[in-house]
Design an enzyme around this catalytic site. Structure first.
Site, PDB file in Angstrom:
ATOM      1  CG  ASP A  70      -0.186  -0.289   2.518  1.00 15.39           C
ATOM      2  OD1 ASP A  70       1.037  -0.026   2.584  1.00 15.39           O
ATOM      3  OD2 ASP A  70      -0.818  -0.775   3.466  1.00 15.39           O
ATOM      4  CG  HIS A 111       6.315   4.385  10.915  1.00 18.26           C
ATOM      5  ND1 HIS A 111       6.033   3.156  11.471  1.00 18.26           N
ATOM      6  CD2 HIS A 111       5.904   4.323   9.627  1.00 18.26           C
ATOM      7  CE1 HIS A 111       5.497   2.372  10.542  1.00 18.26           C
ATOM      8  NE2 HIS A 111       5.401   3.062   9.431  1.00 18.26           N
ATOM      9  NE  ARG A 133       3.741  10.186   4.601  1.00 20.97           N
ATOM     10  CZ  ARG A 133       4.445  11.250   4.225  1.00 20.97           C
ATOM     11  NH1 ARG A 133       4.016  12.455   4.532  1.00 20.97           N
ATOM     12  NH2 ARG A 133       5.570  11.118   3.539  1.00 20.97           N
ATOM     13  CG  HIS A 152      10.362   5.885  10.493  1.00 21.78           C
ATOM     14  ND1 HIS A 152      10.504   6.901   9.580  1.00 21.78           N
ATOM     15  CD2 HIS A 152       9.915   4.810   9.796  1.00 21.78           C
ATOM     16  CE1 HIS A 152      10.147   6.473   8.374  1.00 21.78           C
ATOM     17  NE2 HIS A 152       9.791   5.205   8.476  1.00 21.78           N
TER      18      HIS A 152
END
Length: 381
Positions: free
Chosen positions: A98, A210, A212, A243
Site C-alpha cells: 500500500d 511512525h 503519518r 524511524h
C-alpha cells in the site's frame, strides 16, 4: 520456451522484508527470470534489508530526497518506472501492499499494458484517510491489478464484495516466509546495546511508531503513554528503533529522550528486528507488518492506532487495538505487564497469517496465469 520476466517493485523497508523472499523463490523457478526494481523511497532502511537477504536490484530509481512529499514520491516513481519498464521488458510486474511506490508501480505497469500482481491484496479499513495514504493506495491498485495475492480469506472477501471476480488467491503472508530465514536462537546482535538487555530478568517491550496519521497530537499521546509506562514499572524496559522521519525523530527526542528505561536506538536491519521481536516480552506499534510478525513469534501486540486493516489478528486474539489516547494505551499495556493470564491468552493465540509457504503459492499462481502450471490451492488458515 522463453523464461517469464517477472519484475518485483518495492521501495520501503517493510516492503523489502516481505518481497525479498518472493524474489528468491521466483529465482528458484526454471521457468522464471526474477528481476528486482527498487525505488528507494526509503534509501537507508531499504538497503539494510537487501543486504540481509542478499538481493541485488536490477534497477534502482534512487528517488529519496529529504522531507519528500507524497506528490514527489509518486511522480518520481512513475517517471522512473517508465525507464525501468523499457529496460527490463517485464511480462508481469509485482507490487506490494500500500505504499506510494506500490501505487506508482502499478499505474506505470498499466500505462504500458503490463499485467500486475498485487502481493498483500485486499486489506481495508474503509476510511480513506486512515491509514493515510495507504488505504487509498491499495484501493487504487485493486482497480489495476490482474492477480491478487491475499494473506487471508477475509482479504479475499473484501475484494469479492468490491466486485473483483477473477485472479484472487489466498496465500498467507510472505512475512512469515521471511521469519523462517532470519530468526535464530544463537543470534548475536550487531547493535551491542541489544545484547546487554535483560531479556530474562525484565519485560522488554519493543516499540515502533511512525504513521503519518499519528503525526501531531496522537504521537504526543503515544509517547507520553510510553514514558508513563517506563516510569511506573521498574521491571519494564522499552526499546524503540526510531524511524528516520524528521517529524518522528523530533517528537521522540522531545518526549522520550532521557526517560528511565527507554532505549532510543537507530533503525534496525530486518534480521536484528526479527530477533529482537523473538526475545521481547510484547510489542507496541502503529506498524502493519509487526501485527503479522509478532504473533508468529508468540508475542502479544498492542496497536496504537484508531483502527486496523488486519481484523483477523484481533479476531484471533493475537492483537488488541489500543488507540491513541494516553490513558487507554497505559491501561491496556499494564494489563499485559501485570496480568499473567491475559498475557498468556494473547501469546498462545494462533497466528492467522500463514504457514511460511506464501511465496511458493504466489510463484505457482503466476505460472498458472501464463499457462505454465496448475492452479494452486488457497491457503487454509
Amino acid at each position: 520456451m522463453e523464461k517469464l520476466r517477472v519484475v518485483s517493485v518495492f521501495g520501503t523497508r517493510p516492503e523489502a522484508i516481505k518481497m525479498c523472499p518472493l524474489v528468491k523463490e521466483l529465482a528458484s523457478r526454471p521457468e522464471i527470470e526474477s528481476l528486482c526494481c527498487v525505488t528507494a523511497q526509503h534509501r537507508q532502511m531499504l538497503d539494510s534489508v537487501l543486504e540481509v537477504f542478499e538481493v541485488k536490484p536490477d534497477y534502482d530509481l534512487d528517488i529519496m530526497t529529504p522531507r519528500q512529499t507524497l506528490s514527489t514520491i509518486t511522480s518520481k516513481c512513475l517517471l522512473g518506472m517508465e525507464e525501468a519498464i523499457a529496460a527490463l521488458k517485464p511480462d508481469m510486474i509485482l507490487v506490494h501492499g500500500d505504499t506510494s511506490t506500490t501505487f506508482a508501480g502499478a499505474l506505470a505497469a498499466f500505462y504500458h499494458q503490463v499485467p500486475v500482481g498485487h502481493v498483500e491484496a485486499g486489506l481495508r479499513t474503509y476510511d480513506k484517510y486512515s491509514p493515510y495514504p495507504e488505504e487509498m493506495n491499495r484501493k487504487l491498485v485493486t482497480s489495476i491489478a490482474d492477480l491478487y495475492f491475499c494473506p487471508t480469506v477475509n482479504n479475499k472477501n473484501n475484494l469479492v464484495k468490491e466486485g473483483v471476480e477473477n485472479g484472487i488467491f489466498v496465500t498467507g503472508n510472505t512475512v512469515i516466509d521471511a521469519l523462517k530465514t532470519t530468526v535464530r536462537e544463537d543470534y548475536v546482535f550487531a547493535t551491542e546495546e541489544l545484547n546487554r538487555l535483560p531479556y530474562n530478568e525484565k519485560k522488554v517491550i519493543l516499540v515502533t511508531c511512525h504513521r503519518r496519521e499519528n503525526y501531531g497530537e496522537p504521537m504526543r499521546n503515544i509517547f507520553l503513554a510510553l514514558r508513563q509506562i517506563a516510569e511506573t514499572h521498574r521491571d519494564v524496559e522499552l526499546v524503540y528503533p526510531v524511524h528516520l522521519s524528521p517529524v518522528v525523530r523530533e517528537a521522540a527526542d522531545e518526549y522520550l529522550r532521557g526517560a528511565p528505561r527507554i532505549h532510543l536506538i537507530e533503525p534496525l536491519p530486518a534480521d536484528e528486528m526479527h530477533n529482537l521481536m523473538a526475545r521481547c516480552y510484547m510489542v507496541m506499534t502503529d506498524s502493519g507488518g509487526l501485527q503479522e510478525e509478532a504473533p508468529a513469534l508468540g508475542k502479544p501486540v498492542l496497536v496504537m492506532r484508531r483502527e486496523t486493516e488486519r481484523p483477523e489478528a484481533i479476531a484471533a486474539g493475537t492483537v488488541k487495538l489500543a488507540g491513541v489516547v494516553q490513558d487507554d494505551i497505559v491501561t491496556m499495556a499494564e494489563r499485559l505487564i501485570c496480568d499473567g493470564e491475559a498475557y498468556k491468552k494473547m501469546a498462545r493465540a494462533v497466528n492467522p497469517y500463514g504457514d511460511g509457504n506464501a511465496c511458493r503459492r504466489i510463484a505457482d499462481a503466476i505460472l498458472w496465469y501464463f499457462g505454465r502450471g496448475e492452479k494452486p490451492e488457497d491457503h487454509q488458515a
